[in-house]
Design a protein around this motif. Sequence first.
Motif, PDB file in Angstrom:
ATOM      1  N   ILE A  75       0.802  -1.224   0.000  1.00 16.72           N
ATOM      2  CA  ILE A  75       0.000   0.000   0.000  1.00 16.72           C
ATOM      3  C   ILE A  75       0.837   1.278   0.000  1.00 16.72           C
ATOM      4  CG2 ILE A  75      -1.939  -1.126   1.132  1.00 16.72           C
ATOM      5  CD1 ILE A  75      -1.151   0.416   3.680  1.00 16.72           C
ATOM      6  N   ASP A  86      -8.224   7.264  -3.077  1.00 20.13           N
ATOM      7  CA  ASP A  86      -7.136   6.442  -2.550  1.00 20.13           C
ATOM      8  C   ASP A  86      -6.612   6.992  -1.224  1.00 20.13           C
ATOM      9  OD1 ASP A  86      -7.376   4.787  -4.714  1.00 20.13           O
ATOM     10  OD2 ASP A  86      -5.623   5.582  -5.770  1.00 20.13           O
ATOM     11  N   THR A  93      -7.804   2.870   6.332  1.00 17.32           N
ATOM     12  CA  THR A  93      -7.028   1.659   6.595  1.00 17.32           C
ATOM     13  C   THR A  93      -6.066   1.867   7.757  1.00 17.32           C
ATOM     14  OG1 THR A  93      -7.179   1.091   4.256  1.00 17.32           O
ATOM     15  CG2 THR A  93      -5.519  -0.054   5.537  1.00 17.32           C
ATOM     16  N   VAL A 106      -7.264  -5.548   6.361  1.00 15.99           N
ATOM     17  CA  VAL A 106      -7.183  -5.758   4.911  1.00 15.99           C
ATOM     18  C   VAL A 106      -8.567  -5.630   4.291  1.00 15.99           C
ATOM     19  CG1 VAL A 106      -6.662  -7.458   3.128  1.00 15.99           C
ATOM     20  CG2 VAL A 106      -5.097  -7.155   5.035  1.00 15.99           C
ATOM     21  N   VAL A 110      -9.400  -2.819   1.459  1.00 19.49           N
ATOM     22  CA  VAL A 110      -9.838  -3.183   0.103  1.00 19.49           C
ATOM     23  C   VAL A 110     -11.262  -2.697  -0.143  1.00 19.49           C
ATOM     24  CG1 VAL A 110     -10.378  -5.140  -1.404  1.00 19.49           C
ATOM     25  CG2 VAL A 110      -8.261  -5.132  -0.087  1.00 19.49           C
ATOM     26  N   ALA A 113     -11.375   1.157  -0.425  1.00 19.31           N
ATOM     27  CA  ALA A 113     -10.796   1.615  -1.692  1.00 19.31           C
ATOM     28  C   ALA A 113     -11.760   1.359  -2.849  1.00 19.31           C
ATOM     29  CB  ALA A 113      -9.464   0.901  -1.949  1.00 19.31           C
ATOM     30  N   ALA A 114     -12.397   0.186  -2.859  1.00 21.46           N
ATOM     31  CA  ALA A 114     -13.339  -0.122  -3.949  1.00 21.46           C
ATOM     32  C   ALA A 114     -14.532   0.820  -3.924  1.00 21.46           C
ATOM     33  CB  ALA A 114     -13.793  -1.570  -3.829  1.00 21.46           C
TER      34      ALA A 114
END
Length: 121
Positions: A75, A86, A93, A106, A110, A113-114
């Motif tokens: 990352i 981002d 995160t 994690v 993920v 971010a998506a």
Amino acid sequence: MWELRAPREASPLYGPRFPDSIMVDPANLFAIVMMATVTYLARIGGYILLRNRSLGPRAMAVLEAAPGCVLISVIAPVFVSDRPADLLALALTVVAATRLPLLATVIVGVGSAALLRHWFA
């Protein structure tokens, strides 16, 4: 040269008809096999080298920290990103990493971010 045969007729599973054959360069095949071999040897190397030894607390701490180091290396390029999605996902995160276990962190990283990339797109 190695030759891979493709299906002859169109089907719902494979889609339209593929070319009659696809050639695989022997050098590429050799490179793939060698990379797989080195990866496998690296994975079992630790077990073979340390099978009859007990590790001290310092060595155990290093081994327990390794997954976090790998995650950071994955990352780290996000730190220089110019996309707001981002950067927000990175902040979420980091907050999750201070409060949650690794797997949950994690998943939060993920997932955030998506979702943020989808919303900011």
